[in-house]
Motif scaffolding. Structure first.
Motif, PDB file in Angstrom:
ATOM      1  N   UNK A  38      -8.852 -56.983 -53.841  1.00 22.10           N
ATOM      2  CA  UNK A  38      -8.421 -57.226 -55.222  1.00 22.10           C
ATOM      3  C   UNK A  38      -7.136 -56.431 -55.454  1.00 22.10           C
ATOM      4  N   UNK A  39      -6.011 -56.998 -55.042  1.00 24.51           N
ATOM      5  CA  UNK A  39      -4.755 -56.265 -55.025  1.00 24.51           C
ATOM      6  C   UNK A  39      -4.341 -55.782 -56.408  1.00 24.51           C
ATOM      7  N   UNK A  40      -4.609 -56.565 -57.436  1.00 29.37           N
ATOM      8  CA  UNK A  40      -4.125 -56.237 -58.780  1.00 29.37           C
ATOM      9  C   UNK A  40      -5.080 -55.326 -59.555  1.00 29.37           C
ATOM     10  N   UNK A  41      -6.072 -54.790 -58.865  1.00 28.73           N
ATOM     11  CA  UNK A  41      -6.944 -53.772 -59.474  1.00 28.73           C
ATOM     12  C   UNK A  41      -7.069 -52.530 -58.594  1.00 28.73           C
ATOM     13  N   UNK A  42      -6.598 -52.608 -57.355  1.00 27.09           N
ATOM     14  CA  UNK A  42      -6.687 -51.469 -56.426  1.00 27.09           C
ATOM     15  C   UNK A  42      -5.411 -50.631 -56.520  1.00 27.09           C
ATOM     16  N   UNK A  43      -5.531 -49.416 -57.027  1.00 29.36           N
ATOM     17  CA  UNK A  43      -4.363 -48.570 -57.261  1.00 29.36           C
ATOM     18  C   UNK A  43      -3.737 -48.031 -55.973  1.00 29.36           C
ATOM     19  N   UNK A  44      -4.526 -47.787 -54.946  1.00 29.12           N
ATOM     20  CA  UNK A  44      -4.049 -47.063 -53.764  1.00 29.12           C
ATOM     21  C   UNK A  44      -2.961 -47.804 -52.988  1.00 29.12           C
ATOM     22  N   UNK A  45      -2.874 -49.121 -53.146  1.00 27.52           N
ATOM     23  CA  UNK A  45      -1.886 -49.890 -52.384  1.00 27.52           C
ATOM     24  C   UNK A  45      -0.521 -49.953 -53.074  1.00 27.52           C
ATOM     25  N   UNK A  46      -0.501 -49.768 -54.378  1.00 25.78           N
ATOM     26  CA  UNK A  46       0.699 -50.101 -55.131  1.00 25.78           C
ATOM     27  C   UNK A  46       1.874 -49.145 -54.977  1.00 25.78           C
ATOM     28  N   UNK A  47       1.680 -47.866 -54.737  1.00 28.86           N
ATOM     29  CA  UNK A  47       2.866 -47.036 -54.442  1.00 28.86           C
ATOM     30  C   UNK A  47       3.668 -47.567 -53.260  1.00 28.86           C
ATOM     31  N   UNK A  48       2.972 -48.035 -52.232  1.00 27.37           N
ATOM     32  CA  UNK A  48       3.656 -48.574 -51.047  1.00 27.37           C
ATOM     33  C   UNK A  48       4.281 -49.940 -51.349  1.00 27.37           C
ATOM     34  N   UNK A  49       3.574 -50.773 -52.118  1.00 27.42           N
ATOM     35  CA  UNK A  49       4.098 -52.097 -52.460  1.00 27.42           C
ATOM     36  C   UNK A  49       5.359 -51.968 -53.306  1.00 27.42           C
ATOM     37  N   UNK A  50       5.318 -51.106 -54.317  1.00 32.33           N
ATOM     38  CA  UNK A  50       6.468 -50.946 -55.221  1.00 32.33           C
ATOM     39  C   UNK A  50       7.690 -50.407 -54.481  1.00 32.33           C
ATOM     40  N   UNK A  51       7.477 -49.410 -53.626  1.00 31.70           N
ATOM     41  CA  UNK A  51       8.599 -48.832 -52.872  1.00 31.70           C
ATOM     42  C   UNK A  51       9.159 -49.857 -51.890  1.00 31.70           C
ATOM     43  N   UNK A  52       8.277 -50.577 -51.207  1.00 31.98           N
ATOM     44  CA  UNK A  52       8.720 -51.576 -50.233  1.00 31.98           C
ATOM     45  C   UNK A  52       9.543 -52.677 -50.903  1.00 31.98           C
ATOM     46  N   UNK A  53       9.031 -53.222 -51.996  1.00 26.25           N
ATOM     47  CA  UNK A  53       9.732 -54.323 -52.673  1.00 26.25           C
ATOM     48  C   UNK A  53      11.031 -53.820 -53.311  1.00 26.25           C
ATOM     49  N   UNK A  54      11.004 -52.610 -53.877  1.00 25.60           N
ATOM     50  CA  UNK A  54      12.210 -52.047 -54.476  1.00 25.60           C
ATOM     51  C   UNK A  54      13.325 -51.879 -53.456  1.00 25.60           C
ATOM     52  N   UNK A  55      12.974 -51.380 -52.266  1.00 26.72           N
ATOM     53  CA  UNK A  55      13.974 -51.210 -51.206  1.00 26.72           C
ATOM     54  C   UNK A  55      14.421 -52.566 -50.680  1.00 26.72           C
ATOM     55  N   UNK A  56      13.486 -53.480 -50.499  1.00 32.64           N
ATOM     56  CA  UNK A  56      13.819 -54.824 -50.005  1.00 32.64           C
ATOM     57  C   UNK A  56      14.839 -55.512 -50.909  1.00 32.64           C
ATOM     58  N   UNK A  57      14.687 -55.335 -52.220  1.00 30.84           N
ATOM     59  CA  UNK A  57      15.595 -55.986 -53.157  1.00 30.84           C
ATOM     60  C   UNK A  57      16.975 -55.332 -53.173  1.00 30.84           C
ATOM     61  N   UNK A  58      17.039 -54.019 -52.985  1.00 30.44           N
ATOM     62  CA  UNK A  58      18.302 -53.323 -53.139  1.00 30.44           C
ATOM     63  C   UNK A  58      19.041 -52.985 -51.867  1.00 30.44           C
TER      64      UNK A  58
END
Length: 309
Positions: A158-178
Motif C-alpha cells: 500500500x504505497x500511499x499509506x506506507x511512510x517508510x518508502x516515501x523519503x526515497x521516492x521523493x528524493x529519487x523523483x526530485x533528482x530525476x526531474x532536475x
C-alpha cells in the motif's frame, strides 16, 4: 549628467535587449514585496479595493508568525524541509556533475545529444503529470510495481499509506526531474574549457580519470560553489508539487511528506488566513537571505574568487 545620457544612447541597443527582462523582474519580483506588510496585519477584504483593505486591516505585529512556531507540527515540517533539501542539493550536485562529465566524454556526439534531450525532458513536465506517471507504478491494485511483486509471490504494498518508502521516492523523483537541467548547465561549462589543457595532459601521460580529476572538476568548482550557495538560500523552501502532488495529498503520509510550503497551503485553504501565509513566505525569504550571506561569507574566507560577492 551629459556623460550619463551619452552612455545611455551609446548602449541603447543592449539596454533594449534587457528591457523586457527588467520589466518582468520589477513587476513580478519587486512590486510584490510591498505585500509583505500583510505578514504583520489581520488582512480583511474591504469594499474599496486591495489598498484600502491593506490600510484598514488591523495591525497584529508578529502574531501571524506564531502559527508556524507554536503548532504541534512545527518540528516535523522544519525537519522535513531542511533534510529533503539537503539531500536534493548534495545528491543533485554529485549526480548532475557526473552525468555532465559522462555526456562530455561520449565519442558519438549525436547519441550524446539524444541522451541530453531525454534527460532534459522531465524538467518541462508538470508535477501533476509526473504524479500520474508515479501512480501507474505505485497504484495498489493496478500499479506496475505491485504486479511485479505479485508475480514473484509477494504481497502488494500500500504505497500511499506506507511512510517508510516515501523519503526515497521523493528524493529519487526530485533528482530525476532536475538532474537533466542541472547537467546541461555543467555541460556548457565543460564545453567552454580550453582543450589545450587536455592535450597537455595527454602528452604527459594522464589517463582519462586523471584528466577529469585534475582538470575538469577543479575548473567546474567555481560554478558548483555558486549554484550550491544559491540552492542553500532556498533550503527553507520546497518544491510544492513534489511534496503535494506526488503523494496525492495522502494524510497517512503527512509525517514524511509535510513541509513548510504544503503546511501553509493547507492552512490557507482551511482557514483562509492570508496574513499567516504571507508571514510564512516572508520568514522563508529572510532565512534564505541570511543563509546565502553566511554561506557566501564562509566561501569568501576560504577562497575569495569563488564567492558570489
Amino acid at each position: 549628467m551629459n556623460v550619463f545620457w551619452k552612455k545611455l544612447l551609446r548602449n541603447k541597443g543592449l539596454l533594449l535587449l534587457v528591457l523586457p527582462g527588467t520589466v518582468w523582474f520589477l513587476v513580478f519580483a519587486y512590486l510584490p514585496m510591498f505585500g509583505s506588510v500583510l505578514a504583520f496585519k489581520d488582512f480583511r477584504i474591504h469594499r474599496d479595493g486591495f489598498f484600502a483593505s491593506v490600510l484598514n486591516s488591523k495591525w497584529m505585529g508578529f502574531k501571524n508568525f506564531e502559527y508556524l512556531f507554536t503548532t504541534n507540527d512545527a518540528y516535523i515540517i522544519t525537519r522535513n524541509t531542511i533534510l529533503y533539501n539537503l539531500a536534493l542539493i548534495i545528491l543533485g550536485l554529485v549526480i548532475s556533475v557526473t552525468f555532465a562529465i559522462i555526456l562530455s566524454e561520449l565519442v558519438n556526439k549525436k547519441m550524446a545529444k539524444i541522451y541530453q534531450t531525454g534527460m532534459f525532458l522531465p524538467h518541462f513536465l508538470s508535477w501533476v503529470i509526473i504524479s500520474y506517471f508515479a501512480f501507474t507504478f505505485l497504484s495498489t491494485d493496478k500499479g506496475t510495481l505491485n504486479q511485479i511483486i505479485s508475480y514473484f509471490g509477494g504481497e502488494p504494498i500500500m504505497w500511499y499509506t506506507e511512510q517508510k518508502y516515501w523519503p526515497f521516492i521523493l528524493i529519487f523523483v526530485g533528482i530525476w526531474k532536475g538532474v537533466g537541467y542541472n547537467s546541461v548547465i555543467y555541460l556548457a561549462s565543460i564545453t567552454g574549457i580550453d582543450k589545450s589543457y587536455y592535450e597537455a595532459a595527454v602528452i604527459d601521460g594522464a589517463t582519462k580519470w586523471k584528466q577529469i580529476r585534475y582538470i575538469t572538476i577543479p575548473l567546474l568548482k567555481p560554478l558548483m560553489i555558486i549554484l550550491t550557495i544559491l540552492a542553500i538560500g532556498g533550503i527553507f523552501r520546497s518544491d510544492f508539487g513534489l511534496f503535494y502532488q506526488l503523494p496525492k495529498d495522502s494524510g497517512a503520509l503527512y509525517p514524511v511528506t509535510n513541509v513548510i510550503d504544503t503546511f501553509v497551503y493547507r492552512g490557507l485553504i482551511n482557514m483562509g488566513d492570508i496574513g499567516m501565509s504571507t508571514a510564512a513566505g516572508l520568514y522563508q525569504s529572510m532565512v534564505g537571505l541570511i543563509l546565502i550571506l553566511i554561506t557566501n561569507y564562509i566561501v569568501r574566507k576560504i577562497e575569495k574568487d569563488h564567492a558570489i560577492f
